[in-house]
Design a protein around this motif. Structure first.
Motif, short mmCIF file in Angstrom:
data_model
loop_
_atom_site.label_atom_id
_atom_site.label_comp_id
_atom_site.label_asym_id
_atom_site.label_seq_id
_atom_site.Cartn_x
_atom_site.Cartn_y
_atom_site.Cartn_z
N GLY A 137 34.49 55.43 40.46
CA GLY A 137 35.25 56.40 41.24
C GLY A 137 35.97 55.80 42.43
N CYS A 163 41.04 55.45 40.87
CA CYS A 163 40.71 54.90 39.55
C CYS A 163 41.99 54.34 38.93
CB CYS A 163 40.11 55.98 38.65
SG CYS A 163 41.18 57.44 38.46
N CYS A 188 35.60 55.88 36.07
CA CYS A 188 35.03 57.13 36.59
C CYS A 188 33.62 57.34 36.04
CB CYS A 188 35.91 58.33 36.20
SG CYS A 188 37.59 58.25 36.86
N GLN A 239 33.88 62.70 33.90
CA GLN A 239 35.13 62.67 34.65
C GLN A 239 36.18 61.86 33.88
OE1 GLN A 239 33.98 61.02 38.49
NE2 GLN A 239 33.67 63.07 39.34
N CYS A 265 40.32 59.98 34.59
CA CYS A 265 41.23 59.49 35.64
C CYS A 265 42.58 60.19 35.47
CB CYS A 265 41.38 57.97 35.53
SG CYS A 265 42.34 57.24 36.89
N CYS A 305 39.56 60.40 40.11
CA CYS A 305 38.58 60.86 39.13
C CYS A 305 38.38 62.37 39.31
CB CYS A 305 37.24 60.14 39.30
SG CYS A 305 37.31 58.39 38.86
#
Length: 664
Positions: free
Chosen positions: A171, A183, A189, A193, A195, A200
């Motif tokens: 992150g 990111c 990430c 999550q 990017c 993120c």
């Protein structure tokens, strides 16, 4: 001992560094000498300015008795080996001195280097963020490898910073020697999550980025599944939703088996007797364990296994009869042509099913047994046969035989009776000559059947109030009676012996996740000639929000909320899959049919405040309904036209009769 003797002794033993100090007599010898009379202190010689005593005239010492030299103690060395010394010391020349021989001789956090315990020899002996200088670990570094994650080596010290993205946590990315939020791709990430715009954010690219019971739609994880693998243990994927259930035993706990897509504890559910344990046996029809048969004793008519060994009987009553496992009882009755033979058997259905025949006529089941009747076509022997429904059945029974003479035939018009309810349709009548009580299979003497394929709908049928179907063929549906305080409602939970006014019950040992295990319905006589049904079943989800308009029990598809207003209880003919489903239309009002030929309305389940429901106004009507429809089902009817609210059968259970029922 004189002072001169003491000094000489000290020098000899080398126990004191100098012997020109006064020494008390007796301090070096053991044991202590006996106490002497207290001596007066001697006058000390005066000292001259140089600190030396002035010469005194020599005094001749008094004569002392000769004494034996006292034994001297042995002097122990300071140590024999390193074990005699403290931590951080070794034994040298019989004395403990600071030093070490290996690391085991040093205290925690130090090592042995050239005979001395030190903190380090090189940087490898120090923790990350410190270096070895002059055998001591000091704060500092020589390169980035000597610093913790998230720090780099600047001017010999570890400082927060980075050289590249690999030095930053998930992150974050490295910019200007510092880790900042951001990111460069999804791999930078944390789980769950992705990017987006170098930041993120919560999201997904495919199902692999979502948790159990969720799938990736667009870039968001939503509740759902593609197959069973996407659901938690104990759930299966049905209609893209994870629901409680199983495909095979592998989807259940160790002590459970998979029956009808539900996990049931072994010993309650079964596929064979081996699943039940002890003397219990498996009722294959319902896949439930039941008590095994009691020891069986042959009755007085044995052996009577076939026509050759049949026991002769005359009209009257016979009691104390028994069918054991694998047994067949055959009786022979002499009858004249035209005589009507009636046989009534009395037995407990729950103790074991019996197959009963009078000649070639199969007996008709009744609540407390069965009945059969035939007219002898010619004079001779009529056989009465009794046997278990399978090789393991044994049961006791009694039998009454009646023989009556029938008058000559009478011209009679019959009507086609497809559902065998005693009433036929008006088309294609059949004119025949019949004796009293004689009939033609598939035809009835009466017409006016408004439900030609429904045996519970005809002019003499008991109207099922509240299902909005004309059952007695008189037009409108009947209004259900208002519950009265005088109704005798049993306080019974379907466990143990039932109260005497209970006629029958159906118990749900497994609530299937929708209801708590052990719930039931029972049918009872609440007032003379008035029969009701009471529900004793509780929802599994008891959240206060479940009392809302929609409820929490009746499942829907594709993430739609539960909708309990479409949940009903029925009495059921045969198996669930053999019966046409019931459908209502959303917002169509309450006055919609909720019964068909094999599902008859019993209870509106979403009305949780209904204490009991009216069923029949006579015992005969109730018995006929339960004989034709021997199971209770809880189901969610289809709510058209919503495809996410299909018909779903939740639970079924067989109806059991109370052999101890007593009318009010």
């Amino acid at each position: 001992m004189t002072l001169r003797d003491t000094i000489a002794l000290c020098a000899c033993l080398a126990l004191i560094p100098a012997c020109n100090e006064p020494v008390e007599v007796g301090t070096l010898a053991e044991p202590q000498p006996e106490a002497q009379p207290e001596a007066q202190p001697e006058a000390q010689p005066e000292q001259n300015p140089e600190g030396q005593p002035e010469a005194q005239p020599e005094v001749e010492p008094e004569a002392q008795p000769e004494q034996t030299p006292e034994p001297q103690p042995e002097v122990d060395p300071g140590c024999v080996d390193d074990a005699d010394c403290e931590e951080g010391e070794i034994c040298q020349d019989d004395q403990c001195a600071q030093g070490c021989r290996d690391n085991d001789g040093c205290s925690s956090g130090t090592i042995c280097d050239q005979g001395q315990c030190v903190e380090c020899r090189d940087d490898g002996d120090c923790i990350v963020g410190t270096i070895c200088e002059a055998n001591a670990c000091l704060d500092g570094c020589r390169d980035d490898a000597g610093c913790l994650q998230g720090a780099i080596c600047l001017t010999g010290q570890c400082e927060p910073g980075c050289r590249g993205d690999e030095g930053c946590d998930a992150g974050t990315i490295c910019q200007g020697l510092l880790c900042v939020q951001g990111c460069r791709g999804d791999e930078g990430c944390e789980g769950g999550q992705i990017c987006e715009g170098e930041l993120c954010v919560v999201g997904c690219r495919d199902d692999g980025g979502c948790g159990t019971g969720t799938v990736c739609e667009g870039v968001a994880c939503v509740a759902g599944c593609r197959n069973d693998a996407g659901c938690a243990t104990g759930d299966i994927c049905e209609g893209e939703s994870c629901v409680a259930g199983c495909r095979d035993d592998g989807g259940c706990e160790v002590d459970q088996i998979c029956l009808g897509l539900s996990c049931v504890f072994r010993g309650i559910g079964c596929r064979g007797d081996g699943d039940c344990g002890g003397s219990n046996v498996c009722d294959i029809g319902v896949q439930r364990c039941a008590p095994g048969p009691e020891p069986c004793e042959a009755d007085a008519f044995e052996p009577n296994e076939d026509e050759a060994s049949a026991s002769p009987v005359e009209p009257g009553a016979l009691s104390g009869l028994t069918v054991c496992a694998g047994d067949v009882d055959v009786f022979a009755l002499d009858a004249l042509a035209g005589e009507v033979v009636d046989v009534v058997w009395v037995f407990n259905h729950n103790a074991g099913g019996l197959r009963l025949r009078l000649g070639d006529q199969e007996a008709t089941p009744e609540v407390n047994g069965a009945r059969a009747s035939l007219t002898a076509r010619e004079s001779g022997v009529v056989l009465i046969t009794v046997e278990g429904v399978d090789q393991d059945t044994h049961n006791s029974y009694s039998m009454r035989v009646e023989v009556t003479e029938v008058p000559a035939c009478v011209d009679t018009t019959l009507y086609a009776d497809v559902d065998d309810d005693g009433f036929g349709a008006g088309s294609s009548p059949l004119d025949v000559c019949l004796e009293e009580g004689e009939g033609v299979e598939g035809y009835a003497r009466s017409q006016g059947d408004c439900g030609p394929i429904d045996p519970l709908r005809h002019p003499e049928a008991q109207e099922i109030c509240g299902d909005w179907v004309d059952d007695d063929c008189n037009g409108p549906d009947a209004t259900c009676p208002t519950s009265q305080p005088s109704v005798n409602v049993p306080e019974w939970d379907c466990a143990g012996a039932p109260p005497s006014n209970v006629v029958a019950w159906a118990r749900f040992d497994n609530g299937g996740g929708y209801f708590r295990d052990g719930g039931c319905f029972f049918f009872f006589e609440g007032a003379p000639g008035e029969f009701y049904s009471k529900r004793r079943i509780e929802r599994s989800n008891t959240s206060p929000t479940c009392d809302s308009y929609n409820g929490c029990t009746c499942p829907s598809l594709n993430g739609w909320p539960a909708y309990d207003r479409r949940m009903y209880a029925f009495t059921l003919t045969g198996e669930v899959g053999d019966c046409p489903q019931i459908s209502i239309r959303d917002h169509g009002g309450e006055q919609q049919p909720v019964s068909n030929a094999c599902r008859k309305y019993l209870y509106q389940m979403h009305q949780y405040n209904i204490p009991f429901s009216f069923v029949a106004s006579s015992l005969e009507a109730l018995q006929r309904r339960l004989a034709l429809q021997p199971r209770v089902e809880i189901a969610c009817v289809e709510d058209a036209p919503h495809r996410n609210l299909p018909f779903q059968s939740l639970l079924t259970a067989p109806i059991e009769f109370n052999p101890s029922y007593q009318p009010l």
